[in-house]
Design an enzyme around this catalytic site. Structure first.
Site, PDB file in Angstrom:
ATOM      1  N   LYS A 118       0.853  -1.196   0.000  1.00 22.09           N
ATOM      2  CA  LYS A 118       0.000   0.000   0.000  1.00 22.09           C
ATOM      3  C   LYS A 118       0.882   1.236   0.000  1.00 22.09           C
ATOM      4  O   LYS A 118       1.775   1.384   0.839  1.00 22.09           O
ATOM      5  CB  LYS A 118      -0.925   0.038   1.213  1.00 22.09           C
ATOM      6  CG  LYS A 118      -1.948   1.168   1.077  1.00 22.09           C
ATOM      7  CD  LYS A 118      -2.617   1.506   2.373  1.00 22.09           C
ATOM      8  CE  LYS A 118      -1.728   2.355   3.228  1.00 22.09           C
ATOM      9  NZ  LYS A 118      -2.161   3.720   3.444  1.00 22.09           N
TER      10      LYS A 118
ATOM     11  N   ASP B  43      -3.376   4.428  -2.120  1.00 21.91           N
ATOM     12  CA  ASP B  43      -4.312   4.987  -1.124  1.00 21.91           C
ATOM     13  C   ASP B  43      -4.431   6.489  -1.376  1.00 21.91           C
ATOM     14  O   ASP B  43      -3.884   7.293  -0.632  1.00 21.91           O
ATOM     15  CB  ASP B  43      -3.736   4.692   0.265  1.00 21.91           C
ATOM     16  CG  ASP B  43      -4.693   5.018   1.388  1.00 21.91           C
ATOM     17  OD1 ASP B  43      -5.860   5.330   1.123  1.00 21.91           O
ATOM     18  OD2 ASP B  43      -4.250   4.953   2.558  1.00 21.91           O
TER      19      ASP B  43
ATOM     20  N   LYS C 181      -7.433   8.271  -1.960  1.00 20.56           N
ATOM     21  CA  LYS C 181      -8.653   8.879  -1.386  1.00 20.56           C
ATOM     22  C   LYS C 181      -9.169  10.049  -2.213  1.00 20.56           C
ATOM     23  O   LYS C 181      -9.351  11.158  -1.696  1.00 20.56           O
ATOM     24  CB  LYS C 181      -8.400   9.329   0.054  1.00 20.56           C
ATOM     25  CG  LYS C 181      -7.997   8.211   1.013  1.00 20.56           C
ATOM     26  CD  LYS C 181      -7.963   8.703   2.453  1.00 20.56           C
ATOM     27  CE  LYS C 181      -7.598   7.643   3.457  1.00 20.56           C
ATOM     28  NZ  LYS C 181      -6.168   7.259   3.449  1.00 20.56           N
TER      29      LYS C 181
ATOM     30  N   ASP D 147     -13.648  14.486  -5.551  1.00 22.03           N
ATOM     31  CA  ASP D 147     -13.781  15.644  -6.445  1.00 22.03           C
ATOM     32  C   ASP D 147     -15.004  15.403  -7.317  1.00 22.03           C
ATOM     33  O   ASP D 147     -15.732  14.422  -7.102  1.00 22.03           O
ATOM     34  CB  ASP D 147     -12.488  15.798  -7.277  1.00 22.03           C
ATOM     35  CG  ASP D 147     -12.229  17.236  -7.696  1.00 22.03           C
ATOM     36  OD1 ASP D 147     -13.208  17.955  -8.016  1.00 22.03           O
ATOM     37  OD2 ASP D 147     -11.065  17.656  -7.720  1.00 22.03           O
TER      38      ASP D 147
ATOM     39  N   THR E 103     -10.979   7.221  10.290  1.00 19.51           N
ATOM     40  CA  THR E 103     -10.945   6.789  11.696  1.00 19.51           C
ATOM     41  C   THR E 103     -10.432   7.888  12.620  1.00 19.51           C
ATOM     42  O   THR E 103     -10.539   7.781  13.836  1.00 19.51           O
ATOM     43  CB  THR E 103     -10.065   5.530  11.860  1.00 19.51           C
ATOM     44  OG1 THR E 103      -8.857   5.748  11.150  1.00 19.51           O
ATOM     45  CG2 THR E 103     -10.752   4.301  11.344  1.00 19.51           C
TER      46      THR E 103
ATOM     47  N   ARG F 147       3.751  -0.121  10.443  1.00 21.47           N
ATOM     48  CA  ARG F 147       4.900  -0.149  11.347  1.00 21.47           C
ATOM     49  C   ARG F 147       5.235  -1.500  11.967  1.00 21.47           C
ATOM     50  O   ARG F 147       6.429  -1.802  12.130  1.00 21.47           O
ATOM     51  CB  ARG F 147       4.715   0.941  12.410  1.00 21.47           C
ATOM     52  CG  ARG F 147       4.937   2.337  11.817  1.00 21.47           C
ATOM     53  CD  ARG F 147       4.303   3.411  12.639  1.00 21.47           C
ATOM     54  NE  ARG F 147       2.843   3.328  12.602  1.00 21.47           N
ATOM     55  CZ  ARG F 147       2.040   4.177  13.233  1.00 21.47           C
ATOM     56  NH1 ARG F 147       2.550   5.151  13.949  1.00 21.47           N
ATOM     57  NH2 ARG F 147       0.731   4.050  13.132  1.00 21.47           N
TER      58      ARG F 147
END
Ligand code: C5P
Length: 234
Positions: free
Chosen positions: A33, A60, A62, A65, A119, A210
């Site tokens: 990703k 990713d 997002k 528009d 989130t 991570r």
């Protein structure tokens, strides 16, 4: 579940580091990703370099528009060979449909996912932007709109996996970040699940950053996660 559901989040502006991690994890994860941090630093050329490594790439991005603009961007990404990208469901059904349809004219159409509720937004912040309903209700509402628009699935937090699966059925991809192995550092993640719990709840793809990228031996961590989920890595 038979295919490898682990997607490693390469959140770095350092192209060489991203390539090194992708190479070392290539036999232990199902995909990569790349987010705005990497993409803003390296653009389509960096994306192509990672795609050329051979693992499926989830961009990713997002998008949010007007339909015509998102369609153009979707066509370009899918044409580059991106496997998955995402748009904000709150951009509306026409925008989501335009994104999906734009991919269909490319050699290998990318899967298009909807971002439901970020989130980072809690109930108070949602109310301030005029979305006063419960977070889970809003997530399920947006997931249903994404399905109506013909999208392939959604990105949602571990907490909402079961509700989305229940509302949208089995033929709808659920991708979830916020994954932490038992006993791992949470970092800034609050609502977490272990990989086993997320798969049990109905997730198809687990985005993990991570815990893999900061590990001394990322391959060993990936293999132990796969063992927990019950998937053999290739
Ligand atoms: O390092 P960590 O496992 O927390 O990385 C999770 C990845 O998923 C990051 O790339 C983060 O931007 C992304 N993400 C998230 N929560 C969301 C959406 C995306 O953590 N709601």
């Amino acid at each position: 579940m038979t295919s490898n559901p682990l997607y490693v989040a390469l959140d770095t502006p350092d192209l060489e580091r991203a390539l090194m991690l992708a190479r070392s994890l290539s036999a232990a994860v199902g995909g990569i990703k790349l987010g705005l941090e990497f993409l803003s630093a390296h653009g389509p050329d960096g994306l192509r370099r990672l795609i050329d490594e051979g693992l499926p790439v989830f961009a990713d991005v997002k998008f949010h528009d007007i339909p015509n603009t998102v369609a153009g961007a979707a066509r370009a990404l899918s044409g580059l060979g991106v496997g998955i990208f995402n748009v904000h469901a709150s951009g509306g059904v026409a925008m989501m449909r335009a994104a999906k349809e734009a991919t269909l004219g490319t050699a290998v159409p990318a899967k298009v996912l909807a971002v439901t509720v970020l989130t980072s937004l809690g109930p108070q912040e949602l109310a301030r932007v005029g979305q006063g309903m419960k977070v889970e209700e809003q997530v399920v509402r947006l997931a249903a709109l994404a399905q109506e628009a013909g999208l392939d699935g959604v990105v949602c937090s571990p907490r909402e996996i079961a509700a989305v699966r229940n509302a949208c059925g089995s033929n709808f991809l659920i991708v979830t970040p916020g994954i932490r192995p038992k006993g791992a550092e949470l970092g800034d993640q609050v609502r977490v699940m272990t990989p086993g719990e997320a798969v049990q709840a109905g997730a198809d793809i687990l985005v993990i950053g991570r815990p893999l990228t900061a590990a001394k031996d990322p391959v060993a961590v990936a293999r132990s996660l796969l063992l927990e989920i019950g998937v053999g890595s290739s």
